[in-house]
Design a protein around this motif. Sequence first.
Motif, PDB file in Angstrom:
ATOM      1  N   LEU A  80       0.827  -1.214   0.000  1.00  0.00           N
ATOM      2  CA  LEU A  80       0.000   0.000   0.000  1.00  0.00           C
ATOM      3  C   LEU A  80       0.859   1.261   0.000  1.00  0.00           C
ATOM      4  CD1 LEU A  80      -2.895  -0.924   2.446  1.00  0.00           C
ATOM      5  CD2 LEU A  80      -3.044  -0.565  -0.025  1.00  0.00           C
ATOM      6  N   THR A 121      -0.545   3.518  -3.179  1.00  0.00           N
ATOM      7  CA  THR A 121      -1.561   4.528  -2.874  1.00  0.00           C
ATOM      8  C   THR A 121      -1.162   5.992  -3.098  1.00  0.00           C
ATOM      9  OG1 THR A 121      -0.961   4.445  -0.535  1.00  0.00           O
ATOM     10  CG2 THR A 121      -2.806   3.063  -1.248  1.00  0.00           C
ATOM     11  N   ARG A 148      -1.414   0.448  -9.688  1.00  0.00           N
ATOM     12  CA  ARG A 148      -1.365   1.891  -9.949  1.00  0.00           C
ATOM     13  C   ARG A 148      -1.960   2.243 -11.300  1.00  0.00           C
ATOM     14  NH1 ARG A 148       1.230   4.893  -6.615  1.00  0.00           N
ATOM     15  NH2 ARG A 148       1.554   6.513  -8.168  1.00  0.00           N
TER      16      ARG A 148
END
Length: 128
Positions: free
Chosen positions: A25, A29, A58
């Motif tokens: 993450l 993110t 992504r």
Amino acid sequence: MVSAHDMLTQLRASRADNSYERRLLRFTTPALLIVDDLGLRPLTGEEGMDLYEIVRRRYERAATCITSNRALEEWPPLFGDALLASAAMDRLLHHAHVLTIEGDSYRNPPLAKRTRAPRAAQVETAAR
């Protein structure tokens, strides 16, 4: 910004303590992820899969900038698997702006450019 080596090392280590998803993450993110020096060293073990997973998560969600001293044609073998490389490269290059910088190295310019006095120093000397 993170070096490709550091990012992949962190993901490899996170498998050992079961924090892989949480660590992933960290790289999937942010609105912008800058990965520096991809391909400087060969990918080993599951690093190719980790890189693909970051690209996959992504894709069309966030901006990714990857720097490399390798030509794009040299990237697919880094993944260690032709199908994985194809899937990753398709995602990376879709909507991509590829910049190829040619010329002298900024860190190690030719000797002639290194020995020239800076312009400000020349002006100061002439004023005296």
